[in-house]
Design an enzyme around this catalytic site. Sequence first.
Site, PDB file in Angstrom:
ATOM      1  N   TYR A  25      46.641  30.784  50.753  1.00  9.17           N
ATOM      2  CA  TYR A  25      46.105  32.078  51.141  1.00  9.17           C
ATOM      3  C   TYR A  25      46.180  33.048  49.968  1.00  9.17           C
ATOM      4  CZ  TYR A  25      46.298  30.552  56.007  1.00  9.17           C
ATOM      5  OH  TYR A  25      46.112  29.874  57.186  1.00  9.17           O
ATOM      6  N   HIS A 185      46.927  40.111  62.007  1.00  9.10           N
ATOM      7  CA  HIS A 185      47.238  38.990  61.123  1.00  9.10           C
ATOM      8  C   HIS A 185      48.663  38.476  61.287  1.00  9.10           C
ATOM      9  CE1 HIS A 185      43.616  40.662  59.195  1.00  9.10           C
ATOM     10  NE2 HIS A 185      43.401  39.424  58.799  1.00  9.10           N
ATOM     11  N   ARG A 215      34.873  38.063  50.678  1.00  5.48           N
ATOM     12  CA  ARG A 215      35.810  36.963  50.514  1.00  5.48           C
ATOM     13  C   ARG A 215      35.339  35.811  51.389  1.00  5.48           C
ATOM     14  NH1 ARG A 215      39.745  36.023  54.311  1.00  5.48           N
ATOM     15  NH2 ARG A 215      41.238  35.398  52.719  1.00  5.48           N
ATOM     16  N   ASN A 217      36.731  32.500  53.998  1.00  6.80           N
ATOM     17  CA  ASN A 217      37.793  31.869  54.767  1.00  6.80           C
ATOM     18  C   ASN A 217      37.231  30.547  55.275  1.00  6.80           C
ATOM     19  OD1 ASN A 217      40.307  31.578  55.952  1.00  6.80           O
ATOM     20  ND2 ASN A 217      39.731  32.688  57.808  1.00  6.80           N
ATOM     21  N   GLU A 260      33.619  31.001  56.595  1.00  3.57           N
ATOM     22  CA  GLU A 260      33.234  32.376  56.885  1.00  3.57           C
ATOM     23  C   GLU A 260      33.067  33.146  55.577  1.00  3.57           C
ATOM     24  OE1 GLU A 260      35.774  32.830  61.066  1.00  3.57           O
ATOM     25  OE2 GLU A 260      36.396  33.915  59.257  1.00  3.57           O
TER      26      GLU A 260
END
Length: 333
Positions: A25, A185, A215, A217, A260
């Site tokens: 991550y 989160h 970004r 994911n 995503e």
Amino acid sequence: MSTEPDLRDDIRAFPFPFTQDTYRYSINLGPAGQPVHTPAGQWGDSVVHIDGRYSEELAQRRDILRRDPSRRQVLAHMRPAAWDAMLTLMRELSLAYPDTMTLHREAAGRFHWINRRTGIDQRFAYGDPRTLPQEPLAFIGDQVQEDIVLLDQREAQLFVDAGLVCFASNWSFGFNLGMSFLQVHGPVPRIHDTGIAARAEKFAMRLQPGEPYRRTNWSLSVGGRLDQSTETYPEWGPARGRTLDLEDAAFGAEVHLRVEVQHLVRLAESGCVMFLIRTYQLPLEVIAQVEPWRDRLAAVLAELPEDMADYKGFLVYRDRAADWLRARAPAAP
């Protein structure tokens, strides 16, 4: 206009998310609107992206909302942000697709919106709900493939206070509504100990209008279903446990790499942050056709820590997916 998806276009525009053979991550943010070149094509030219699945995915969203209207909610104080989001998305669509989408400002606060793909020709007064056939988030949500989350910024935090989310990946928009960014989160492993969540929130709160960021994911999923919200878990969750019994051909067709592309956009009028989530999926049998993707995904899966694979929901078939991909490599001469 054909509504059949063009799989070749799916491959060319697929946002393969890995740049190395390991994954952890990270904030993973970069300026939006800059194309990313891949071995199969490129992606990322615009904040919003329309492809051959446009009509199909909009129809899916309408069906989901008919069955579960809670997927779209706007808290009362976020109504101005919903108008702001609608107008911002119209501008992005007209910039990305000027041949089929146009937005004209006719007078102070009055606009003319045309979407030739859907046959919409709508004049409206900004902020006046009487001039739209639906409330603004519903109106624009029926014209983009992205899910939309609107974050209010107050008390030095971000809060999930509005949105239209039909294609969630193992989470619930209705459950998260009203939560802070850090609360949302909370279940994600590792990101709190490393400070990633707090740094990501601070970055989002420093966003300026006209400077969107993005970004990626990712996860693995079974069956290619877009709606994998927790509300519908009984419809898609059990399939994960059956993957080990699939024959090789069926395994490659059923297991998908789900990616995503997430955009963060500061809304100029309301000051809220718009979080867009566009979901792409390709089955492993297609990923395996692009050699660099096949080899890299196999390496990432084989090395990925168990807690991360478990959180992403594919621990039970992670090893088989890595082995399946490796077995597709051509034999050495």
